[in-house]
Structure formats: C-alpha cells, structure tokens
Motif scaffolding. Structure first.
Motif, PDB file in Angstrom:
ATOM      1  N   ALA A  34       0.830  -1.211   0.000  1.00 19.50           N
ATOM      2  CA  ALA A  34       0.000   0.000   0.000  1.00 19.50           C
ATOM      3  C   ALA A  34       0.861   1.256   0.000  1.00 19.50           C
ATOM      4  N   LEU A  35       2.029   1.164   0.631  1.00 15.63           N
ATOM      5  CA  LEU A  35       2.944   2.313   0.690  1.00 15.63           C
ATOM      6  C   LEU A  35       3.929   2.332  -0.483  1.00 15.63           C
ATOM      7  N   GLU A  36       3.685   1.435  -1.442  1.00 14.26           N
ATOM      8  CA  GLU A  36       4.428   1.410  -2.707  1.00 14.26           C
ATOM      9  C   GLU A  36       5.915   1.089  -2.546  1.00 14.26           C
ATOM     10  N   TYR A  37       6.208   0.178  -1.607  1.00 14.52           N
ATOM     11  CA  TYR A  37       7.575  -0.347  -1.487  1.00 14.52           C
ATOM     12  C   TYR A  37       7.643  -1.625  -2.316  1.00 14.52           C
ATOM     13  N   LYS A  38       8.509  -1.651  -3.306  1.00 14.33           N
ATOM     14  CA  LYS A  38       8.589  -2.790  -4.212  1.00 14.33           C
ATOM     15  C   LYS A  38       9.403  -3.936  -3.620  1.00 14.33           C
ATOM     16  N   LEU A  93       4.062   4.729  13.411  1.00 10.58           N
ATOM     17  CA  LEU A  93       5.517   4.888  13.498  1.00 10.58           C
ATOM     18  C   LEU A  93       6.187   4.553  12.165  1.00 10.58           C
ATOM     19  N   ILE A  94       5.662   3.567  11.463  1.00 10.79           N
ATOM     20  CA  ILE A  94       6.232   3.184  10.168  1.00 10.79           C
ATOM     21  C   ILE A  94       6.098   4.308   9.153  1.00 10.79           C
ATOM     22  N   VAL A  95       4.906   4.883   9.036  1.00 12.12           N
ATOM     23  CA  VAL A  95       4.728   5.955   8.045  1.00 12.12           C
ATOM     24  C   VAL A  95       5.514   7.203   8.441  1.00 12.12           C
ATOM     25  N   GLN A  96       5.742   7.375   9.741  1.00 12.09           N
ATOM     26  CA  GLN A  96       6.545   8.509  10.177  1.00 12.09           C
ATOM     27  C   GLN A  96       8.012   8.328   9.808  1.00 12.09           C
ATOM     28  N   ASN A  97       8.413   7.069   9.660  1.00  7.56           N
ATOM     29  CA  ASN A  97       9.807   6.766   9.309  1.00  7.56           C
ATOM     30  C   ASN A  97       9.967   6.348   7.851  1.00  7.56           C
ATOM     31  N   GLY A  98       8.900   6.472   7.066  1.00  9.19           N
ATOM     32  CA  GLY A  98       8.959   6.095   5.654  1.00  9.19           C
ATOM     33  C   GLY A  98       9.587   7.165   4.791  1.00  9.19           C
ATOM     34  N   ASP A  99       9.629   6.881   3.501  1.00  6.46           N
ATOM     35  CA  ASP A  99      10.225   7.800   2.529  1.00  6.46           C
ATOM     36  C   ASP A  99       9.354   9.044   2.396  1.00  6.46           C
ATOM     37  N   LYS A 101       9.435  11.427   0.430  1.00 17.03           N
ATOM     38  CA  LYS A 101       9.197  11.868  -0.957  1.00 17.03           C
ATOM     39  C   LYS A 101       7.962  11.203  -1.557  1.00 17.03           C
ATOM     40  N   LYS A 102       7.523  10.111  -0.936  1.00 15.66           N
ATOM     41  CA  LYS A 102       6.346   9.409  -1.453  1.00 15.66           C
ATOM     42  C   LYS A 102       5.065  10.139  -1.021  1.00 15.66           C
ATOM     43  N   ILE A 105       2.975   8.201   1.455  1.00 15.56           N
ATOM     44  CA  ILE A 105       3.467   8.235   2.830  1.00 15.56           C
ATOM     45  C   ILE A 105       2.827   9.390   3.587  1.00 15.56           C
ATOM     46  N   ALA A 106       2.744  10.547   2.937  1.00 17.46           N
ATOM     47  CA  ALA A 106       2.105  11.715   3.562  1.00 17.46           C
ATOM     48  C   ALA A 106       0.645  11.408   3.895  1.00 17.46           C
ATOM     49  N   CYS A 107      -0.031  10.710   2.975  1.00 12.53           N
ATOM     50  CA  CYS A 107      -1.427  10.323   3.221  1.00 12.53           C
ATOM     51  C   CYS A 107      -1.511   9.353   4.392  1.00 12.53           C
TER      52      CYS A 107
END
Length: 284
Positions: A34-38, A93-99, A101-102, A105-107
């Motif tokens: 969902a967070l577009e990590y391949k 916590l994961i989305v706070q530490n994600g990329d 630029k995505k 991720i902001a969503c």
C-alpha cells in the motif's frame, strides 16, 4: 492530492484485519504494498526504525509488532516468509519513518495520526466516570449545536420559529416520532427544563452524532431549502435510531433520567475548583 488522499484512506481501511477479540491489526507485507515499497528488504529497514521509535516511546514492542510466519506460493512451489501483525500505533511509526518523498506516505501519516488520536481520546473517555462523560459530551454538543445553527441558517432556517421546527424534526427522527414536548412528558421534565441537561452520556452521544451528521450533510449537499433541511434532520435522526436498534441498544426515550442535571454537576465542579484546586487537578 485530495483525490489521492481519499483513495489511500480507502486502501488503509481495506487492508485492516480484526481479530476475534475485536482488536485491529495490519499485515506489514500488505502495508508495504500500500505504501508502494517494491522490495521487502527496503521496507524492513523502515520497520527497524519504527521499532526503535517504539522502544524510545516506552511502548511494548511485543504489543505493537507481532512477528509471524506465512507460507506463500511461488509458482508451483511454496516458501515461508516472515511478516508482522502491526498495531495502529506501529503503522503510525512506520509511516513517520517512511520515505517522505512518497505522496502516499504523507497520506498514511495523516490517516494513522487521526486514527491513533481517535483511539487515545476513546481510551481517555472510557476512564472517566459518568458525570465527567456527561460533561465532556455536553460540552461538545454546545460547540456542534452552534455549528449546526449556522449551517441551518444557510439552508434557510431563518427565524426562531423555523429553528424550533428544525430542531423538533431531528428529535422526532431520533426519538421514534416523539416531539420535544412529548419527550419532556415522557421523561417527567418541565417545559422550561432543557432536555440535554437530563441525559446520560449514552443518550447525549446519540444526540451528538445526530447533530454532527446533520451539520455535515447540510453543508455537503449545499441545502438552501427550509423544508429539505427539516427532512434531512429528521432522516439523520432516524438513521441514528436505526443504528442503536441494530446493535440492540436502549432507545433514547427509554433511557433513564439522571438524578443530577448537567448544570448541577458543573456547579459542583466549579465549587470544588474554587475551594480545593489541587484536588481537582489530581482528580483529572
């Protein structure tokens, strides 16, 4: 951005799982997609950073990141892969530490921040005694009633008599066709006594939902017709009543009338604050 955000809200809700005990969790594998990590190895690094943040926040790691193994098919063969059952806080916590630029991720940061805050508020609310719950919900109703009055005015509810009819419509929907006067009679109240002052927290909460949803619907549909505004208020009240009935709840007109009014509780709190402010602080 708004369209993407709405899409991602649906996505995050769509991959949520619920255990038999009612608790929610997200699969780390599904969240990574969902967070577009391949690649899982890249997402694993984000999980590691989130775990460190969890430890630093003094939250139990085992409650938020539950490691599990899964068997998946790869062509004709199968293999075992590791996964995590993530709590809402772990996802936050994961989305706070994600990329950063995505865009997704902001969503995700917005979605899980809101959901986590809602959970925190619910937990705090559930720890309150009945009097404090009544005060809290009554305070929210005061604010939302002002917002509803503004939305109703824009919808064509202009005079005092118009607003009485408008309010009566909402009560009739929620209370099975009973008018304000009939509700007063049913609950043994005098005509000059405010219904909302004589409600338990559950009944107040039902009315708060009626008020917030009516306000939102009037604004969303840009209603500009008095009769339509009344109909919407009635329909929303009726839908709230149907929801209560569906879960087997007590109908609002049959809920007991508390011995103390909201006004009496407020006076007691004010007196306590003036006489013993330190006790009130500890009590909070």
């Amino acid at each position: 951005m708004a369209n993407l955000q709405a899409k991602e809200y649906v996505t995050f809700d769509g991959i949520k799982h619920t255990r038999e005990d009612g608790s929610d969790f997200w699969s780390a594998r599904e969240l990574s997609a969902a967070l577009e990590y391949k690649e899982w190895r890249n997402f694993s690094k984000v999980i590691d950073r989130a775990m460190i943040a969890c430890i630093n926040s003094k939250s139990p790691l085992s409650d938020n990141f539950v490691e599990v193994n899964k068997i998946v098919k790869t062509g004709v063969a199968t293999k075992e892969i590791n996964d995590y059952e993530l709590s809402r806080y772990a996802c936050y916590l994961i989305v706070q530490n994600g990329d950063p630029k995505k865009e997704v991720i902001a969503c995700g940061q917005t979605y899980f921040a809101i959901q986590t805050r809602r959970t925190e508020v619910a937990e705090i609310f559930n720890q309150l005694d009945e009097d404090k719950k009544r005060l809290a919900v009554r305070g929210d109703i005061r604010v939302w009633n002002r917002m509803l009055a503004e939305a109703a005015h824009k919808a064509g509810v202009l005079s005092g008599d118009d607003y009485k009819i408008f309010q009566n419509s909402g009560y009739m929907g929620l209370y099975g066709g009973m008018t304000v006067d009939q509700i007063h009679e049913k609950k043994g109240l005098k005509k000059d006594e405010k219904i909302l002052d004589f409600m338990e927290s559950a009944e107040l909460a039902a009315n708060l939902f009626r008020i917030t949803q009516t306000e939102e619907k009037l604004k969303k549909e840009k209603v500009s017709d008095l009769q339509l505004a009344n109909e919407i208020h009635y329909i929303v009240g009726k839908e709230v009543r149907a929801a209560i009935e569906k879960v087997g709840g007590t109908m609002p007109e049959n809920m007991s009338v508390p011995k103390k009014t909201i006004s009496e509780i407020e006076r007691e709190r004010i007196e306590k604050l003036s006489e013993h402010p330190e006790e009130l602080m500890l009590d909070e």
